[in-house]
Design a protein around this motif. Structure first.
Motif, PDB file in Angstrom:
ATOM      1  N   PHE A  55       0.832  -1.211   0.000  1.00 49.13           N
ATOM      2  CA  PHE A  55       0.000   0.000   0.000  1.00 49.13           C
ATOM      3  C   PHE A  55       0.864   1.257   0.000  1.00 49.13           C
ATOM      4  O   PHE A  55       0.493   2.269  -0.593  1.00 49.13           O
ATOM      5  CB  PHE A  55      -0.965  -0.003   1.177  1.00 49.13           C
ATOM      6  N   LYS A  56       2.029   1.204   0.636  1.00 44.03           N
ATOM      7  CA  LYS A  56       2.954   2.334   0.597  1.00 44.03           C
ATOM      8  C   LYS A  56       3.474   2.529  -0.829  1.00 44.03           C
ATOM      9  O   LYS A  56       3.587   3.654  -1.313  1.00 44.03           O
ATOM     10  CB  LYS A  56       4.111   2.107   1.570  1.00 44.03           C
ATOM     11  N   CYS A  57       3.774   1.444  -1.500  1.00 43.77           N
ATOM     12  CA  CYS A  57       4.209   1.511  -2.900  1.00 43.77           C
ATOM     13  C   CYS A  57       3.109   2.124  -3.766  1.00 43.77           C
ATOM     14  O   CYS A  57       3.372   3.022  -4.579  1.00 43.77           O
ATOM     15  CB  CYS A  57       4.574   0.115  -3.389  1.00 43.77           C
ATOM     16  N   ILE A  58       1.882   1.648  -3.595  1.00 47.76           N
ATOM     17  CA  ILE A  58       0.752   2.183  -4.370  1.00 47.76           C
ATOM     18  C   ILE A  58       0.563   3.660  -4.061  1.00 47.76           C
ATOM     19  O   ILE A  58       0.309   4.463  -4.956  1.00 47.76           O
ATOM     20  CB  ILE A  58      -0.529   1.366  -4.095  1.00 47.76           C
ATOM     21  N   GLU A  59       0.724   4.037  -2.788  1.00 49.34           N
ATOM     22  CA  GLU A  59       0.615   5.453  -2.414  1.00 49.34           C
ATOM     23  C   GLU A  59       1.659   6.289  -3.150  1.00 49.34           C
ATOM     24  O   GLU A  59       1.336   7.346  -3.706  1.00 49.34           O
ATOM     25  CB  GLU A  59       0.794   5.608  -0.904  1.00 49.34           C
ATOM     26  N   ASP A  60       2.887   5.816  -3.159  1.00 46.96           N
ATOM     27  CA  ASP A  60       3.958   6.559  -3.829  1.00 46.96           C
ATOM     28  C   ASP A  60       3.712   6.677  -5.328  1.00 46.96           C
ATOM     29  O   ASP A  60       4.024   7.702  -5.939  1.00 46.96           O
ATOM     30  CB  ASP A  60       5.310   5.898  -3.584  1.00 46.96           C
ATOM     31  N   GLU A  61       3.153   5.640  -5.931  1.00 47.13           N
ATOM     32  CA  GLU A  61       2.939   5.629  -7.374  1.00 47.13           C
ATOM     33  C   GLU A  61       1.683   6.365  -7.818  1.00 47.13           C
ATOM     34  O   GLU A  61       1.644   6.919  -8.911  1.00 47.13           O
ATOM     35  CB  GLU A  61       2.894   4.183  -7.890  1.00 47.13           C
ATOM     36  N   THR A  62       0.649   6.365  -6.969  1.00 51.26           N
ATOM     37  CA  THR A  62      -0.637   6.940  -7.380  1.00 51.26           C
ATOM     38  C   THR A  62      -1.018   8.205  -6.633  1.00 51.26           C
ATOM     39  O   THR A  62      -1.892   8.946  -7.079  1.00 51.26           O
ATOM     40  CB  THR A  62      -1.783   5.927  -7.178  1.00 51.26           C
ATOM     41  N   GLY A  63      -0.413   8.438  -5.464  1.00 52.87           N
ATOM     42  CA  GLY A  63      -0.789   9.577  -4.643  1.00 52.87           C
ATOM     43  C   GLY A  63      -1.964   9.291  -3.713  1.00 52.87           C
ATOM     44  O   GLY A  63      -2.344  10.132  -2.902  1.00 52.87           O
ATOM     45  N   THR A  64      -2.548   8.117  -3.799  1.00 55.22           N
ATOM     46  CA  THR A  64      -3.644   7.732  -2.909  1.00 55.22           C
ATOM     47  C   THR A  64      -3.057   7.215  -1.607  1.00 55.22           C
ATOM     48  O   THR A  64      -2.201   6.324  -1.624  1.00 55.22           O
ATOM     49  CB  THR A  64      -4.509   6.620  -3.554  1.00 55.22           C
ATOM     50  N   LEU A  65      -3.490   7.768  -0.481  1.00 51.55           N
ATOM     51  CA  LEU A  65      -2.953   7.362   0.813  1.00 51.55           C
ATOM     52  C   LEU A  65      -3.094   5.860   1.037  1.00 51.55           C
ATOM     53  O   LEU A  65      -4.088   5.256   0.615  1.00 51.55           O
ATOM     54  CB  LEU A  65      -3.660   8.107   1.946  1.00 51.55           C
ATOM     55  N   ALA A  66      -2.132   5.277   1.718  1.00 54.91           N
ATOM     56  CA  ALA A  66      -2.132   3.845   1.977  1.00 54.91           C
ATOM     57  C   ALA A  66      -3.411   3.405   2.685  1.00 54.91           C
ATOM     58  O   ALA A  66      -3.988   2.374   2.330  1.00 54.91           O
ATOM     59  CB  ALA A  66      -0.899   3.458   2.805  1.00 54.91           C
ATOM     60  N   ILE A  67      -3.876   4.169   3.650  1.00 56.08           N
ATOM     61  CA  ILE A  67      -5.093   3.790   4.379  1.00 56.08           C
ATOM     62  C   ILE A  67      -6.307   3.835   3.458  1.00 56.08           C
ATOM     63  O   ILE A  67      -7.215   2.992   3.569  1.00 56.08           O
ATOM     64  CB  ILE A  67      -5.308   4.659   5.639  1.00 56.08           C
ATOM     65  N   GLU A  68      -6.333   4.757   2.518  1.00 53.97           N
ATOM     66  CA  GLU A  68      -7.433   4.816   1.554  1.00 53.97           C
ATOM     67  C   GLU A  68      -7.376   3.614   0.606  1.00 53.97           C
ATOM     68  O   GLU A  68      -8.414   3.054   0.240  1.00 53.97           O
ATOM     69  CB  GLU A  68      -7.392   6.120   0.763  1.00 53.97           C
ATOM     70  N   THR A  69      -6.174   3.214   0.222  1.00 50.83           N
ATOM     71  CA  THR A  69      -6.005   2.035  -0.619  1.00 50.83           C
ATOM     72  C   THR A  69      -6.472   0.791   0.131  1.00 50.83           C
ATOM     73  O   THR A  69      -7.178  -0.053  -0.426  1.00 50.83           O
ATOM     74  CB  THR A  69      -4.536   1.887  -1.051  1.00 50.83           C
ATOM     75  N   TYR A  70      -6.101   0.708   1.401  1.00 50.54           N
ATOM     76  CA  TYR A  70      -6.535  -0.415   2.235  1.00 50.54           C
ATOM     77  C   TYR A  70      -8.062  -0.478   2.286  1.00 50.54           C
ATOM     78  O   TYR A  70      -8.661  -1.527   2.050  1.00 50.54           O
ATOM     79  CB  TYR A  70      -5.957  -0.264   3.638  1.00 50.54           C
ATOM     80  N   ASN A  71      -8.699   0.635   2.585  1.00 49.78           N
ATOM     81  CA  ASN A  71     -10.164   0.667   2.654  1.00 49.78           C
ATOM     82  C   ASN A  71     -10.792   0.299   1.308  1.00 49.78           C
ATOM     83  O   ASN A  71     -11.798  -0.412   1.255  1.00 49.78           O
ATOM     84  CB  ASN A  71     -10.652   2.034   3.124  1.00 49.78           C
ATOM     85  N   HIS A  72     -10.205   0.791   0.224  1.00 48.62           N
ATOM     86  CA  HIS A  72     -10.696   0.467  -1.120  1.00 48.62           C
ATOM     87  C   HIS A  72     -10.683  -1.043  -1.361  1.00 48.62           C
ATOM     88  O   HIS A  72     -11.676  -1.622  -1.818  1.00 48.62           O
ATOM     89  CB  HIS A  72      -9.843   1.178  -2.178  1.00 48.62           C
ATOM     90  N   TYR A  73      -9.560  -1.689  -1.042  1.00 48.58           N
ATOM     91  CA  TYR A  73      -9.455  -3.123  -1.285  1.00 48.58           C
ATOM     92  C   TYR A  73     -10.321  -3.935  -0.327  1.00 48.58           C
ATOM     93  O   TYR A  73     -10.848  -4.983  -0.712  1.00 48.58           O
ATOM     94  CB  TYR A  73      -8.003  -3.587  -1.259  1.00 48.58           C
TER      95      TYR A  73
END
Length: 137
Positions: A55-73
């Motif tokens: 999720f940290k990698c996705i945050e760095d690549e997309t700008g979406t916060l890791a916690i938001e990515t977690y909630n999304h998934y």
């Protein structure tokens, strides 16, 4: 009061984490139902740590916060319809190791198809470099 013990069968031998006689001695007089079900280990700390590195990698690549990515998934892959017909979702903390592995596989596939991000597994060639890159961010 209920009693819980872990029963392990290996090479035809059965061991209990507590004495059956001791557990029975702790019960009140009465009738009881004994059920044996397969035990599923809770997700591991390694699985959880890997998920958050991803999720940290996705945050760095997309700008979406890791916690938001977690909630999304969690919403995307852990949603279900409850008894009242409402869609709800659980979190990864409720998953066992098998369920967590499946959750991680879905995240890995989605990140590759949706964002073009290849998320490595521990067995992958560049995994240690990935860890070094994202563990202290």
């Amino acid at each position: 009061m209920s009693q819980t013990a872990i029963l392990v069968k290996e090479k035809g031998e059965i061991t209990l984490s507590k004495s059956f006689d001791f557990m029975c001695s702790q019960l009140r007089n009465g009738r009881y139902r004994l059920t044996i079900e397969r035990y599923a280990e809770p997700r591991t700390l390694n699985q959880n740590a890997l998920m958050w590195l991803w999720f940290k990698c996705i945050e760095d690549e997309t700008g979406t916060l890791a916690i938001e990515t977690y909630n999304h998934y969690c919403k995307k892959f852990l949603a279900y319809v409850n008894d009242w017909g409402e869609e709800v979702y659980t979190t990864s903390s409720h998953l066992n190791t098998k369920q967590m592995t499946e959750f991680l596989q879905k995240i890995q596939a989605d990140a590759a198809s949706e964002f073009g991000i290849m998320l490595p597994l521990p067995a992958d060639r560049y995994y240690q470099e990935f860890i070094n890159e994202y563990k202290n961010r």
